[in-house]
Design an enzyme around this catalytic site. Structure first.
Site, short mmCIF file in Angstrom:
data_model
loop_
_atom_site.label_atom_id
_atom_site.label_comp_id
_atom_site.label_asym_id
_atom_site.label_seq_id
_atom_site.Cartn_x
_atom_site.Cartn_y
_atom_site.Cartn_z
CG HIS A 99 -1.72 -1.02 1.63
ND1 HIS A 99 -1.26 -2.12 2.29
CD2 HIS A 99 -3.05 -1.21 1.46
CE1 HIS A 99 -2.28 -2.96 2.50
NE2 HIS A 99 -3.37 -2.43 2.00
CG ASP A 102 1.94 -0.90 3.39
OD1 ASP A 102 1.26 -0.62 4.39
OD2 ASP A 102 1.55 -1.66 2.46
CG HIS A 269 -10.65 -11.37 3.76
ND1 HIS A 269 -10.31 -10.43 2.82
CD2 HIS A 269 -9.93 -11.05 4.87
CE1 HIS A 269 -9.43 -9.57 3.33
NE2 HIS A 269 -9.19 -9.94 4.57
CG ASP A 294 -4.22 -11.20 -0.16
OD1 ASP A 294 -3.47 -11.20 -1.16
OD2 ASP A 294 -4.58 -10.16 0.40
CG ASP A 305 -8.60 -10.53 8.65
OD1 ASP A 305 -8.19 -11.67 8.37
OD2 ASP A 305 -8.47 -9.55 7.91
CG ASP A 307 -4.50 -10.86 8.32
OD1 ASP A 307 -5.11 -11.47 7.43
OD2 ASP A 307 -4.66 -9.64 8.54
CG ASP A 337 -3.06 -9.82 3.61
OD1 ASP A 337 -2.41 -9.25 4.51
OD2 ASP A 337 -4.11 -9.36 3.13
C1 XUL Z 1 -7.23 -6.59 5.02
C2 XUL Z 1 -6.52 -7.10 3.83
C3 XUL Z 1 -5.70 -6.08 3.13
C4 XUL Z 1 -5.73 -6.20 1.64
C5 XUL Z 1 -5.00 -5.10 0.94
O1 XUL Z 1 -7.97 -7.56 5.66
O2 XUL Z 1 -6.58 -8.24 3.50
O3 XUL Z 1 -4.42 -6.17 3.61
O4 XUL Z 1 -5.18 -7.40 1.22
O5 XUL Z 1 -5.50 -3.85 1.24
CO CO Z 2 -5.70 -9.30 1.92
#
Ligand code: XUL
Ligand code: CO
Length: 433
Positions: A99, A102, A269, A294, A305, A307, A337
């Site tokens: 992004h 970042d 997600h 991702d 979430d 991650d 991700d």
């Molecule tokens: C947030 C997510 C983000 C996107 C990119 O849950 O997955 O990091 O992948 O904006």
């Molecule tokens: Co993502």
């Protein structure tokens, strides 16, 4: 003191090696099915989780100590970039994703955001030249700054729509400049906290127009990569408009974007939406909209979430099985991700996390390739639907309810229920994973 420059690129040492920083299953140069594992998997490191995230959670702040913290100056942004490319090399990552926020600190106004992003992407471009690491995708952070608290394209304030559009243009330009293979839109705060203050129809229409502006701009600048939307059902908002694959497909069709935009599907997600990863991938593939993934893992209990880095080979194998069935990645790839747990403080933890995740993906992919080549699932599927190949079955789809009803009476049609063979198919999958 640099963190990652002392790690030499991880090497494949085979499944019997006990070296914690070697690959045990991912040999990038291994050719399977006419392609190297590197080209099948197309791994990317996510700049945000690995370099911008500081280890905070809702109850406490930074736990990590990194030479580029605090992230408040361009000098720090350059140190972060130096370290990022050292990590990419340490784990042999062919790609990275980012992004704007970042890469360098948010400046608070668009003119300075533009100038500093240009400056840091020049610097990053030099690292890319030097190392051969490429950009899988870029995206705009339209969710961290306070001005985005009520959304970006769906914000009730036209001024926020304007700044969001200008920011996406800026990030598309930067992605194009870095040779990015995709541009991603994740609707960070595109959704609502309460319907009591939300004009749902207007917000959806504005988002539909916004995405059309993105596609128009892609053609204007000659960006040849894919535009991808990333579904997520909630978090940060109570309800996100890009809820899941099915919702996004309907949305893209409504705004005439079904041939222009594909999907970036994230494991965590999918779980939040009450689906499995392979469900989301299979549905996107069925709609011709599978773009990229991702890869991560959610805690199945917490409902957040989380991650985490992936570590479940059977889940990953089924995900790649559906990707292979759809023909494999074109511009897409496997973006991690994923972030460390906040107690995993050391540089070595981040290296090990990526190496382990690559191994999990390689094991999953190899199982998927073997299953795909064996064809057992496909032949079971063909057999289950085989009767639809007959003329009399096809006539059902062509006919009317009247015709069908007459036939049921005339032929005294009585279905004979048949086994779905689920356990046998699960046993079959277990032979490969
Ligand atoms: C947030 C997510 C983000 C996107 C990119 O849950 O997955 O990091 O992948 O904006
Ligand atoms: Co993502």
């Amino acid at each position: 003191m640099a963190l990652f420059d002392s790690f030499s690129p991880a090497q494949y040492a085979g499944p019997d090696s006990t070296d914690p920083l070697a690959f045990h299953h991912y040999n990038p140069d291994d050719v399977i099915d006419g392609k190297t594992l590197r080209d099948h998997l197309r791994f990317a490191v996510a700049y945000w989780h690995s370099f911008a995230w500081e280890g905070g959670d809702p109850f406490g702040g930074r736990t990590f100590e990194r030479p580029w913290f605090p992230q408040d100056s361009m000098a720090q942004a350059r140190i972060k970039a130096d370290e990022a490319f050292d990590l990419f090399q340490a784990v042999q990552a062919p790609f990275f994703c980012w992004h704007d926020a970042d890469l360098r600190p948010e400046q608070g106004n668009h003119a300075d955001n533009l100038a500093t992003l240009d400056e840091i992407t020049d610097y990053i471009g030099e690292h890319m030249q030097r190392t051969g690491v490429r950009c899988l995708w870029g995206t705009a952070n339209l969710f961290s700054d306070r001005r985005f608290m009520s959304g970006a394209a769906s914000n009730p304030d036209p001024a926020v729509y304007a700044v969001s559009a200008a920011t996406v243009k800026m990030c598309m330009d930067a992605t194009h400049k870095l040779g990015g293979q995709n541009y991603v839109l994740w609707g960070g705060r595109e959704g609502y906290e309460t319907l009591l203050n939300t004009d749902l129809k207007r917000e959806l229409d504005h988002m539909g127009r916004f995405l059309n502006q993105v596609v128009e701009y892609k053609y204007k600048i000659g960006f040849s990569g894919s535009i991808l939307v990333e579904p997520k059902p909630q978090e940060p908002t109570k309800h996100q408009y890009d809820f899941d694959v099915a919702t996004c497909v309907g949305f893209l069709r409504k705004y005439g974007l079904e041939d222009e935009i594909k999907l970036n599907i994230e494991q965590g997600h999918a779980i939040l939406a009450g689906h499995s990863f392979e469900h989301e991938i299979a549905l996107a593939a069925a709609e011709g909209m599978l773009g990229s993934i991702d890869m991560n893992r959610n805690d199945y209990q917490s409902g957040w979430d989380t991650d985490q880095f992936p570590n479940n080979v059977p889940e990953v194998a089924l995900a790649y099985y559906h990707i292979l069935k759809a023909g494999g990645f074109t511009t897409g790839g496997t973006n991690f991700d994923a972030k460390l747990r906040r107690q995993s403080l050391d540089a070595e933890d981040l290296v090990a996390a990526h190496i382990g995740a690559m191994d999990v993906c390689a094991r999953g992919l190899k199982a998927a390739i073997a299953m795909h080549a064996d064809g057992g699932l496909e032949s079971a599927l063909q057999a289950r639907y085989a009767e639809w190949e007959s003329d009399s079955a096809r006539a059902l789809l062509a006919g009317s309810l009247d015709d069908i009803s007459a036939r049921v009476l005339a032929e005294d049609i009585r279905p004979a229920p048949r086994s779905g063979r689920q356990e046998q198919l699960e046993n079959y999958v277990n032979r490969f994973v």
